[in-house]
Design a protein around this motif. Structure first.
Motif, PDB file in Angstrom:
ATOM      1  N   ARG A  34       0.922  -0.921   0.005  1.00  0.00           N
ATOM      2  CA  ARG A  34      -0.157   0.120   0.066  1.00  0.00           C
ATOM      3  C   ARG A  34       0.963   1.300   0.157  1.00  0.00           C
ATOM      4  O   ARG A  34       1.857   1.176   0.569  1.00  0.00           O
ATOM      5  CB  ARG A  34      -0.838   0.086   1.315  1.00  0.00           C
ATOM      6  CG  ARG A  34      -1.863  -1.180   1.339  1.00  0.00           C
ATOM      7  CD  ARG A  34      -3.041  -0.889   2.261  1.00  0.00           C
ATOM      8  NE  ARG A  34      -2.500  -0.559   3.584  1.00  0.00           N
ATOM      9  CZ  ARG A  34      -3.371   0.202   4.641  1.00  0.00           C
ATOM     10  NH1 ARG A  34      -4.811   0.493   4.005  1.00  0.00           N
ATOM     11  NH2 ARG A  34      -3.008   0.440   5.564  1.00  0.00           N
ATOM     12  N   LYS A  36       0.383   5.710   0.468  1.00  0.00           N
ATOM     13  CA  LYS A  36      -0.326   6.766   0.494  1.00  0.00           C
ATOM     14  C   LYS A  36      -0.095   7.610  -0.650  1.00  0.00           C
ATOM     15  O   LYS A  36       0.852   8.208  -0.332  1.00  0.00           O
ATOM     16  CB  LYS A  36      -0.279   7.192   1.937  1.00  0.00           C
ATOM     17  CG  LYS A  36      -1.399   8.183   2.483  1.00  0.00           C
ATOM     18  CD  LYS A  36      -1.267   8.199   3.896  1.00  0.00           C
ATOM     19  CE  LYS A  36      -2.532   8.875   4.732  1.00  0.00           C
ATOM     20  NZ  LYS A  36      -2.420   9.256   5.886  1.00  0.00           N
ATOM     21  N   GLY A  39      -3.478  11.515   0.716  1.00  0.00           N
ATOM     22  CA  GLY A  39      -3.973  11.283   1.587  1.00  0.00           C
ATOM     23  C   GLY A  39      -4.700   9.857   1.743  1.00  0.00           C
ATOM     24  O   GLY A  39      -5.444   9.765   2.660  1.00  0.00           O
ATOM     25  N   VAL A  40      -4.670   9.253   0.671  1.00  0.00           N
ATOM     26  CA  VAL A  40      -5.455   8.049   0.425  1.00  0.00           C
ATOM     27  C   VAL A  40      -4.513   6.714   0.463  1.00  0.00           C
ATOM     28  O   VAL A  40      -3.679   6.879  -0.415  1.00  0.00           O
ATOM     29  CB  VAL A  40      -6.448   7.888  -0.457  1.00  0.00           C
ATOM     30  CG1 VAL A  40      -7.373   6.891  -0.738  1.00  0.00           C
ATOM     31  CG2 VAL A  40      -7.532   9.179  -0.649  1.00  0.00           C
ATOM     32  N   TRP A  41      -4.791   5.827   0.914  1.00  0.00           N
ATOM     33  CA  TRP A  41      -4.023   4.401   0.885  1.00  0.00           C
ATOM     34  C   TRP A  41      -4.385   3.831  -0.478  1.00  0.00           C
ATOM     35  O   TRP A  41      -5.565   3.304  -0.885  1.00  0.00           O
ATOM     36  CB  TRP A  41      -4.078   3.396   1.967  1.00  0.00           C
ATOM     37  CG  TRP A  41      -3.569   4.070   3.169  1.00  0.00           C
ATOM     38  CD1 TRP A  41      -4.264   4.550   4.364  1.00  0.00           C
ATOM     39  CD2 TRP A  41      -2.264   3.870   3.637  1.00  0.00           C
ATOM     40  NE1 TRP A  41      -3.177   4.826   5.367  1.00  0.00           N
ATOM     41  CE2 TRP A  41      -1.684   4.461   4.994  1.00  0.00           C
ATOM     42  CE3 TRP A  41      -0.914   3.399   3.010  1.00  0.00           C
ATOM     43  CZ2 TRP A  41      -0.831   4.803   5.632  1.00  0.00           C
ATOM     44  CZ3 TRP A  41       0.214   3.656   3.721  1.00  0.00           C
ATOM     45  CH2 TRP A  41       0.191   4.107   4.935  1.00  0.00           C
ATOM     46  N   GLN A  42      -3.425   3.509  -1.396  1.00  0.00           N
ATOM     47  CA  GLN A  42      -3.745   2.923  -2.755  1.00  0.00           C
ATOM     48  C   GLN A  42      -3.170   1.564  -2.592  1.00  0.00           C
ATOM     49  O   GLN A  42      -1.830   1.387  -2.015  1.00  0.00           O
ATOM     50  CB  GLN A  42      -2.898   3.793  -3.815  1.00  0.00           C
ATOM     51  CG  GLN A  42      -3.136   5.218  -3.914  1.00  0.00           C
ATOM     52  CD  GLN A  42      -4.256   5.453  -4.281  1.00  0.00           C
ATOM     53  OE1 GLN A  42      -4.827   4.762  -5.163  1.00  0.00           O
ATOM     54  NE2 GLN A  42      -5.064   6.679  -3.991  1.00  0.00           N
ATOM     55  N   GLU A 250       3.480   8.568   2.387  1.00  0.00           N
ATOM     56  CA  GLU A 250       3.015   9.562   1.224  1.00  0.00           C
ATOM     57  C   GLU A 250       4.418  10.228   0.968  1.00  0.00           C
ATOM     58  O   GLU A 250       4.725  10.330  -0.221  1.00  0.00           O
ATOM     59  CB  GLU A 250       2.029  10.859   1.750  1.00  0.00           C
ATOM     60  CG  GLU A 250       1.968  11.612   0.492  1.00  0.00           C
ATOM     61  CD  GLU A 250       0.166  11.921   0.439  1.00  0.00           C
ATOM     62  OE1 GLU A 250       0.102  12.626  -0.351  1.00  0.00           O
ATOM     63  OE2 GLU A 250      -0.564  11.790   1.244  1.00  0.00           O
ATOM     64  N   ASP A 258       1.857   9.097   9.307  1.00  0.00           N
ATOM     65  CA  ASP A 258       1.325   7.759   8.491  1.00  0.00           C
ATOM     66  C   ASP A 258       1.592   6.525   9.482  1.00  0.00           C
ATOM     67  O   ASP A 258       0.509   5.502   9.398  1.00  0.00           O
ATOM     68  CB  ASP A 258       2.101   7.497   7.185  1.00  0.00           C
ATOM     69  CG  ASP A 258       1.656   8.576   6.063  1.00  0.00           C
ATOM     70  OD1 ASP A 258       0.464   9.192   6.457  1.00  0.00           O
ATOM     71  OD2 ASP A 258       2.265   8.800   5.278  1.00  0.00           O
TER      72      ASP A 258
END
Length: 385
Positions: A34, A36, A39-42, A250, A258
């Motif tokens: 994963r 970030k 601001g979003v975890w991919q 990130e 994080d």
């Protein structure tokens, strides 16, 4: 595209790319990584990672990269840097990771004069220019501000390379005694190097997985650039062997936030990592002499009584562990040099027993010029731990 593997389950993979391929076969739809972003975890699955590494390896092969060649990677912690290292190793090559924040990186690059380079972005391209390096191939991750890269031979976009269709299956070429990573540092008189084979990485990785009881349920944070042998041994290799989830922050500025959000079960940090967290925790404590500070000192006593252990956990130790991002950590690992007595005592007071795993490989002055990367040289010099 990677589809399946003929390796039976009882025949263990003998290189890092083979382990990636095996995990994609065993747990293809499982989340492997994963990152970030905004601001979003991919999330990325094992199958997606193996396919991306396979695509990049095919592209590198078409560009002339082959067994024994070195891909120099200049990047902060990013998933693409890790996958590029595995792609180079897939072809039987070597990954050389340079930390762009290291003050000696410009002089190192000037001495090494790499032919194949993966650079994170504009700042890393400027490093190459400052070092007067003229690589045969430069691959960049971030296309913003790439106007200064015109002086290089082939300048290619990573995302475009991995998007190319690959028709033929490309079997991993790495062998156990091939060098997987080579690390460089500026010694007192000349550049020193540290070469680590696939066999050594997997040997140390298996030892850590068994001793710490690591499994697929673990969460780990990759907050460093894998620019050290210890990170490769005690985070990268265990990730591939145990099949747990590896998370990338990130950026370096957000890594502590994080970590708090993630609450990793596995932390593999250096002396500097734990010392920095210790300093940040101390900065958050109440002012010395206040009643709140006396409460903290009472709760963190070296030999707490029953009441101190119970109340101290809920009032002080648990909140401090949450602040540090250690709320769920069960495998806090120290890679490299030992902690200072003060930092060691602080984490012990929080109930965090940091286990020391030494970065055991010696640094050597190369016996031959650093540009030599033939497979015969690698076979002779890459040894088991």
């Amino acid at each position: 595209m990677v589809t399946s593997t003929d390796t039976p389950r009882h025949a263990m993979p003998a290189s890092l790319p083979q382990w990636l391929r095996q995990q994609a076969h065993w747990h293809g739809s499982g989340i492997a990584l994963r990152h970030k972003h905004l601001g979003v975890w991919q999330e990325r699955t094992w199958r997606q990672l193996a396919n991306e590494v396979h695509s990049l390896a095919s592209a590198l092969q078409a560009l002339g990269f082959s067994v024994g060649a070195t891909l120099t990677i200049i990047s902060r912690p990013r998933p693409q840097a890790l996958l590029a290292a595995l792609a180079a190793q897939w072809l039987g090559g070597v990954a050389s990771l340079i930390d762009p924040l290291d003050l000696s990186s410009t002089s190192l690059l000037g001495e090494l004069q790499p032919d194949f380079v993966l650079a994170e972005g504009h700042e890393e391209i400027l490093l190459l220019c400052a070092a007067r390096v003229r690589p045969q191939v430069v691959i960049y991750l971030d296309k913003r501000g790439q106007s200064g890269s015109a002086a290089f031979g082939q300048v290619l976009d990573y995302s475009a390379l991995v998007a190319e269709r690959t028709s033929a299956e490309l079997t991993p070429q790495a062998r156990p005694l091939h060098t997987a990573f080579v690390f460089y540092r500026q010694g007192p008189q000349a550049i020193e190097q540290q070469r680590i084979s696939h066999a050594e990485l997997l040997q140390e990785g298996r030892r850590l997985v068994q001793r710490e009881g690591l499994g697929r349920q673990e969460e780990a944070l990759a907050a460093r650039a894998f620019a050290s042998g210890g990170q490769a041994r005690y985070l990268l290799a265990p990730w591939l062997i145990a099949g747990f989830r590896l998370n990338f922050p990130e950026n370096l500025a957000t890594r502590d936030r994080d970590r708090r959000e993630l609450g990793p079960t596995l932390v593999a940090g250096t002396r500097e990592t734990y010392a920095r967290l210790h300093r940040e925790a101390l900065a958050r404590l109440p002012e010395a002499g206040s009643w709140q500070r006396r409460l903290v000192d009472w709760a963190l006593a070296a030999r707490p009584g029953l009441l101190q252990r119970y109340l101290g956990h809920w009032l002080v130790r648990r909140p401090l562990r949450d602040v540090l991002g250690f709320s769920r950590t069960r495998a806090p690992l120290l890679v490299g040099d030992a902690l200072s007595p003060e930092t060691q005592a602080f984490f012990e007071a929080l109930g965090i027993q940091v286990r020391h795993w030494r970065d055991s490989t010696e640094w050597d002055a190369p016996e031959t010029p650093v540009k030599e990367t033939t497979d015969d040289w690698i076979e002779r010099h890459s040894q088991l731990a």
